[in-house]
Write a protein that holds these residues in place. Structure first.
Motif, mmCIF file in Angstrom:
data_model
loop_
_atom_site.group_PDB
_atom_site.id
_atom_site.type_symbol
_atom_site.label_atom_id
_atom_site.label_comp_id
_atom_site.label_asym_id
_atom_site.label_seq_id
_atom_site.Cartn_x
_atom_site.Cartn_y
_atom_site.Cartn_z
ATOM 1 N N CYS A 30 0.813 -1.204 0.000
ATOM 2 C CA CYS A 30 0.000 0.000 0.000
ATOM 3 C C CYS A 30 0.856 1.267 0.000
ATOM 4 O O CYS A 30 0.504 2.278 0.588
ATOM 5 C CB CYS A 30 -0.986 0.030 1.175
ATOM 6 S SG CYS A 30 -2.522 0.828 0.694
ATOM 7 N N TYR A 33 0.517 4.688 -3.845
ATOM 8 C CA TYR A 33 -0.078 6.021 -3.928
ATOM 9 C C TYR A 33 0.412 6.932 -2.817
ATOM 10 O O TYR A 33 0.172 8.124 -2.836
ATOM 11 C CB TYR A 33 -1.607 5.955 -3.839
ATOM 12 C CG TYR A 33 -2.261 5.351 -5.046
ATOM 13 C CD1 TYR A 33 -2.373 6.068 -6.238
ATOM 14 C CD2 TYR A 33 -2.779 4.062 -5.001
ATOM 15 C CE1 TYR A 33 -2.983 5.514 -7.351
ATOM 16 C CE2 TYR A 33 -3.397 3.501 -6.111
ATOM 17 C CZ TYR A 33 -3.499 4.236 -7.282
ATOM 18 O OH TYR A 33 -4.106 3.687 -8.374
ATOM 19 N N ARG A 34 1.081 6.337 -1.837
ATOM 20 C CA ARG A 34 1.487 7.118 -0.675
ATOM 21 C C ARG A 34 2.769 7.885 -0.923
ATOM 22 O O ARG A 34 2.959 8.966 -0.389
ATOM 23 C CB ARG A 34 1.690 6.181 0.527
ATOM 24 C CG ARG A 34 1.996 6.924 1.804
ATOM 25 C CD ARG A 34 2.209 5.975 2.952
ATOM 26 N NE ARG A 34 1.058 5.138 3.180
ATOM 27 C CZ ARG A 34 0.017 5.472 3.954
ATOM 28 N NH1 ARG A 34 -0.011 6.630 4.569
ATOM 29 N NH2 ARG A 34 -0.979 4.637 4.106
ATOM 30 N N ASN A 40 8.917 4.844 -4.763
ATOM 31 C CA ASN A 40 8.180 3.579 -4.842
ATOM 32 C C ASN A 40 8.950 2.564 -5.690
ATOM 33 O O ASN A 40 9.002 1.378 -5.378
ATOM 34 C CB ASN A 40 6.788 3.829 -5.421
ATOM 35 C CG ASN A 40 5.895 2.606 -5.326
ATOM 36 O OD1 ASN A 40 5.869 1.923 -4.304
ATOM 37 N ND2 ASN A 40 5.180 2.321 -6.389
ATOM 38 N N ARG A 81 -4.471 14.044 1.920
ATOM 39 C CA ARG A 81 -4.186 13.928 0.488
ATOM 40 C C ARG A 81 -2.851 14.584 0.127
ATOM 41 O O ARG A 81 -2.139 14.100 -0.751
ATOM 42 C CB ARG A 81 -5.318 14.565 -0.335
ATOM 43 C CG ARG A 81 -5.145 14.367 -1.839
ATOM 44 C CD ARG A 81 -6.275 15.003 -2.631
ATOM 45 N NE ARG A 81 -6.260 16.469 -2.434
ATOM 46 C CZ ARG A 81 -7.243 17.266 -2.814
ATOM 47 N NH1 ARG A 81 -8.336 16.777 -3.362
ATOM 48 N NH2 ARG A 81 -7.148 18.569 -2.606
ATOM 49 N N ASP A 83 -0.188 14.429 1.538
ATOM 50 C CA ASP A 83 0.934 13.514 1.796
ATOM 51 C C ASP A 83 0.925 12.319 0.858
ATOM 52 O O ASP A 83 1.703 11.384 1.039
ATOM 53 C CB ASP A 83 0.868 12.980 3.242
ATOM 54 C CG ASP A 83 1.039 14.091 4.266
ATOM 55 O OD1 ASP A 83 1.474 15.201 3.878
ATOM 56 O OD2 ASP A 83 0.725 13.856 5.442
ATOM 57 N N THR A 84 0.036 12.313 -0.128
ATOM 58 C CA THR A 84 -0.063 11.170 -1.036
ATOM 59 C C THR A 84 0.126 11.637 -2.469
ATOM 60 O O THR A 84 0.149 12.842 -2.753
ATOM 61 C CB THR A 84 -1.459 10.517 -0.944
ATOM 62 O OG1 THR A 84 -2.420 11.409 -1.548
ATOM 63 C CG2 THR A 84 -1.857 10.220 0.495
ATOM 64 N N SER A 85 0.210 10.682 -3.390
ATOM 65 C CA SER A 85 0.359 11.071 -4.790
ATOM 66 C C SER A 85 -0.930 11.638 -5.372
ATOM 67 O O SER A 85 -0.929 12.207 -6.451
ATOM 68 C CB SER A 85 0.845 9.883 -5.628
ATOM 69 O OG SER A 85 -0.164 8.902 -5.718
ATOM 70 N N SER A 102 -7.495 11.438 2.030
ATOM 71 C CA SER A 102 -7.828 10.430 1.014
ATOM 72 C C SER A 102 -7.904 9.051 1.650
ATOM 73 O O SER A 102 -7.061 8.689 2.479
ATOM 74 C CB SER A 102 -6.740 10.403 -0.073
ATOM 75 O OG SER A 102 -6.679 11.635 -0.755
ATOM 76 N N TRP A 104 -7.820 5.520 0.083
ATOM 77 C CA TRP A 104 -7.632 5.009 -1.272
ATOM 78 C C TRP A 104 -7.494 3.495 -1.392
ATOM 79 O O TRP A 104 -7.406 2.963 -2.480
ATOM 80 C CB TRP A 104 -6.439 5.691 -1.937
ATOM 81 C CG TRP A 104 -5.109 5.289 -1.390
ATOM 82 C CD1 TRP A 104 -4.316 4.276 -1.837
ATOM 83 C CD2 TRP A 104 -4.397 5.906 -0.315
ATOM 84 N NE1 TRP A 104 -3.164 4.222 -1.091
ATOM 85 C CE2 TRP A 104 -3.186 5.207 -0.164
ATOM 86 C CE3 TRP A 104 -4.675 6.992 0.536
ATOM 87 C CZ2 TRP A 104 -2.246 5.555 0.813
ATOM 88 C CZ3 TRP A 104 -3.738 7.330 1.494
ATOM 89 C CH2 TRP A 104 -2.543 6.616 1.627
#
Length: 195
Positions: A30, A33-34, A40, A81, A83-85, A102, A104
């Motif tokens: 997980c 997207y983070r 990644n 959000r 802090d995420t992509s 978010s 997700w």
């Protein structure tokens, strides 16, 4: 059966839901997207789990876990959000300038599906975001109508599950998963205290 949802502070429990069977295998954890895609792609095998272990020790932790007794049976990823992509995702619009959170990924362990775990996870993720001061929470589920969805691709959640949790449709996205369009669903958390 009562499902208890708690912040994901225990790495071993997160590993039980998200981790690979063999420690060195490359699985999403997980993180996709983070974290930025460059990071990644650089984090391989065990390094991914180590990164998640650090997240579990952070405040706020990286999401929530559903427990059946002492057994972790599900996971939901929820974070600001920014802090995420999704902060930069060109396929998923920003509805306004609120510093939304978010939600997700909703994942239920095999053997525990169809028992209300995903509903408990969504509700628990909403309460987690609310407790951390989120003004609103959004999700990007599949708008699949009555069509069957391959469970591995259904991690984004299904529109009707979010509608049941009180989210409302906010916008279309240009993101498609498993052949289904994703929609942006949102729940405003300002000024409604839920008992």
């Amino acid at each position: 059966m009562s499902i208890d949802v708690r912040p994901a502070t225990v790495f071993e429990d997160v590993r039980a839901v998200l981790g690979p069977k063999s420690p060195g295998a490359n699985v999403c954890w997980c993180l996709s997207y983070r974290i930025p895609s460059k990071l990644n792609n650089e984090l391989r095998g065990p390094a991914r789990g180590e990164f998640v272990a650090e997240l579990c020790g952070a405040d706020p932790p990286p999401g929530v876990l559903a427990y059946d007794g002492d057994e972790p049976v599900g996971w939901a990823a929820v974070a600001p959000r920014a802090d995420t992509s999704f902060a930069r995702n060109r396929k998923i619009p920003h509805v306004d300038d609120l510093p939304v959170w978010s939600l997700w990924c909703v994942r239920v362990r095999p053997g525990h599906r169809k028992q209300g775990v995903s509903h408990a996870l969504i509700a628990g993720a909403v309460e987690f975001a609310r407790a951390h001061g989120a003004p609103a929470i959004e999700a990007y589920p599949l708008d699949n109508g009555d069509a069957k969805v391959d469970l591995t691709m259904a991690y984004a959640g299904l529109r009707k599950n979010f509608e049941r949790a009180g989210f409302t449709y906010a916008a279309d996205t240009t993101s498609v998963l498993a052949g289904h369009p994703r929609v942006l669903m949102r729940l405003d958390l300002r000024g409604h205290a839920h008992a």
